[in-house]
Design a protein around this motif. Structure first.
Motif, short mmCIF file in Angstrom:
data_model
loop_
_atom_site.label_atom_id
_atom_site.label_comp_id
_atom_site.label_asym_id
_atom_site.label_seq_id
_atom_site.Cartn_x
_atom_site.Cartn_y
_atom_site.Cartn_z
N THR A 36 9.28 -19.99 -10.69
CA THR A 36 9.75 -18.69 -11.42
C THR A 36 8.35 -17.82 -11.72
N GLU A 37 7.22 -18.51 -12.01
CA GLU A 37 5.92 -17.78 -12.36
C GLU A 37 5.19 -17.14 -10.95
N TRP A 38 5.85 -17.89 -10.03
CA TRP A 38 5.15 -17.58 -8.70
C TRP A 38 5.93 -16.22 -7.93
N GLU A 39 7.32 -16.34 -8.34
CA GLU A 39 8.05 -14.91 -8.27
C GLU A 39 7.54 -13.73 -8.97
N TYR A 40 7.27 -14.16 -10.39
CA TYR A 40 6.97 -13.06 -11.20
C TYR A 40 5.44 -12.43 -10.76
N LYS A 41 4.52 -13.15 -10.25
CA LYS A 41 3.20 -12.82 -9.88
C LYS A 41 3.49 -11.96 -8.46
N THR A 42 4.45 -12.42 -7.67
CA THR A 42 4.43 -11.71 -6.63
C THR A 42 5.28 -10.25 -6.63
N LEU A 43 6.16 -10.35 -7.59
CA LEU A 43 6.64 -8.97 -7.82
C LEU A 43 5.66 -8.06 -8.72
N ARG A 44 4.86 -8.71 -9.50
CA ARG A 44 4.08 -7.89 -10.06
C ARG A 44 2.91 -7.33 -9.07
N ASP A 45 2.45 -8.06 -8.33
CA ASP A 45 1.49 -7.46 -7.27
C ASP A 45 2.33 -6.38 -6.45
N GLU A 46 3.48 -6.59 -6.17
CA GLU A 46 4.31 -5.48 -5.54
C GLU A 46 4.18 -4.43 -6.32
N ILE A 47 4.60 -4.22 -7.58
CA ILE A 47 4.40 -3.25 -8.63
C ILE A 47 3.23 -2.49 -8.37
N LEU A 48 1.95 -3.30 -8.40
CA LEU A 48 0.82 -2.72 -8.45
C LEU A 48 0.37 -1.87 -7.15
N GLN A 49 1.02 -2.76 -5.99
CA GLN A 49 0.84 -1.90 -4.54
C GLN A 49 1.40 -0.62 -4.60
N HIS A 50 2.82 -0.50 -5.14
CA HIS A 50 3.47 0.80 -5.04
C HIS A 50 2.83 1.81 -5.98
N HIS A 51 2.13 1.30 -6.94
CA HIS A 51 1.41 2.33 -7.86
C HIS A 51 0.31 3.01 -7.22
N ARG A 52 -0.31 2.18 -6.49
CA ARG A 52 -1.54 2.66 -5.56
C ARG A 52 -1.19 3.79 -4.67
N SER A 53 0.11 3.12 -4.01
CA SER A 53 0.55 4.05 -2.98
C SER A 53 0.97 5.44 -3.51
N THR A 54 1.58 5.34 -4.73
CA THR A 54 1.85 6.62 -5.17
C THR A 54 0.79 7.72 -5.75
N VAL A 55 -0.53 6.71 -6.03
CA VAL A 55 -1.57 7.68 -6.38
C VAL A 55 -2.20 8.36 -4.88
N GLN A 56 -2.18 7.54 -4.03
CA GLN A 56 -2.38 8.09 -2.46
C GLN A 56 -1.71 9.28 -2.05
N ILE A 57 -0.34 9.23 -2.46
CA ILE A 57 0.64 10.06 -1.81
C ILE A 57 0.18 11.45 -2.60
N LEU A 58 -0.11 11.28 -3.82
CA LEU A 58 -0.56 12.40 -4.80
C LEU A 58 -1.73 13.21 -4.31
N ALA A 59 -2.63 12.12 -4.14
CA ALA A 59 -4.06 12.64 -3.69
C ALA A 59 -4.14 13.09 -2.38
N VAL A 60 -3.31 12.94 -1.31
CA VAL A 60 -3.03 13.51 0.11
C VAL A 60 -2.32 14.64 -0.10
N SER A 61 -1.18 14.63 -0.87
CA SER A 61 -0.75 16.15 -0.83
C SER A 61 -1.69 17.04 -1.42
N ILE A 62 -2.22 16.96 -2.77
CA ILE A 62 -3.27 17.92 -3.19
C ILE A 62 -4.26 18.15 -2.20
N ALA A 63 -4.91 17.33 -1.40
CA ALA A 63 -5.87 17.62 -0.50
C ALA A 63 -5.44 18.55 0.43
N ALA A 64 -4.23 17.98 1.15
CA ALA A 64 -3.71 18.75 2.27
C ALA A 64 -3.44 20.26 1.73
#
Length: 218
Positions: A36-64
């Motif tokens: 259960t804790e392994w699943e929790y850690k994996t899902l939390r990592d996925e949330i962080l990865q998605h968060h980084r992707s949102t920041v990148q999308i916003l940055a690319v949109s502003i730059a473009a």
């Protein structure tokens, strides 16, 4: 300059070695954490990865948008000033899809992991705090929407200043943008509601139970 077979072989061995190291690391972490804790850690990592992707999308949109406007404004071409909308409109919905994934995973963690695991309660407390708040979207989604909508509005205003053709196409684009602003705001308001996300998981559970009963009857 060509690549020798020896160099290619060395690089292939390095890649295999890295993959093996990663697999060993994952096995060690799975041994250290319960399932259960392994699943929790994996899902939390996925949330962080998605968060980084949102920041990148916003940055690319502003730059473009900045680059395109930097080229089109000096030329005083109203048509060129609308080109950033081709980037901004899809970016809004890609951003929203990542936010939806983040909140969906958070609801899953709250419902199926934190209720069964002692000491894990961040997502549950955060969801309760969010539902108790009067602010519907919250700064996480609202700030990004304001930036996306603001950039699109700036493009329209500059385009209107330099527009030399008939106003009908420009007015049609303005109407379309208004629809997109309203739709994206309502969509963001829905997906960032923890209660709505939990209801979606409840539907999944009901469908799974109904599917199991149907198989049992057969």
């Amino acid at each position: 300059m060509g690549t020798s077979p020896t160099d290619a072989k060395v690089r292939g061995e390095d890649t295999r070695e890295k993959l093996e190291r990663k697999k060993r690391k994952n096995r060690l972490e799975m041994q250290r954490f319960p399932a259960t804790e392994w699943e929790y850690k994996t899902l939390r990592d996925e949330i962080l990865q998605h968060h980084r992707s949102t920041v990148q999308i916003l940055a690319v949109s502003i730059a473009a948008t900045g680059i395109i406007l930097g080229i089109s404004v000096p030329s005083k071409d109203g048509y060129l000033c609308l080109i950033p909308l081709i980037v901004l409109v899809p970016a809004i919905y890609i951003y929203i899809s990542y936010i939806d994934s983040i909140f969906r995973i958070a609801a899953y963690i709250s419902m199926f992991i934190e209720t069964k695991t002692e000491g894990l309660q961040y997502e549950t407390i955060w969801a309760e705090r969010k539902m108790a708040s009067r602010i519907k979207i919250g700064p996480y989604g609202a700030n990004a929407l304001v930036m996306f909508h603001g950039l699109a509005s700036i493009c329209l205003i500059i385009s209107f200043v330099y527009w030399s053709g008939a106003l009908t196409p420009l007015l049609a684009i303005v109407c379309l943008l208004i629809v997109i602003v309203i739709h994206s705001t309502l969509l963001m308001n829905r997906i960032t509601n923890p209660q709505w996300q939990r209801a979606q998981w409840q539907k999944v559970l009901r469908n799974m139970r109904d599917g199991g009963k149907s198989l049992g009857r057969r």
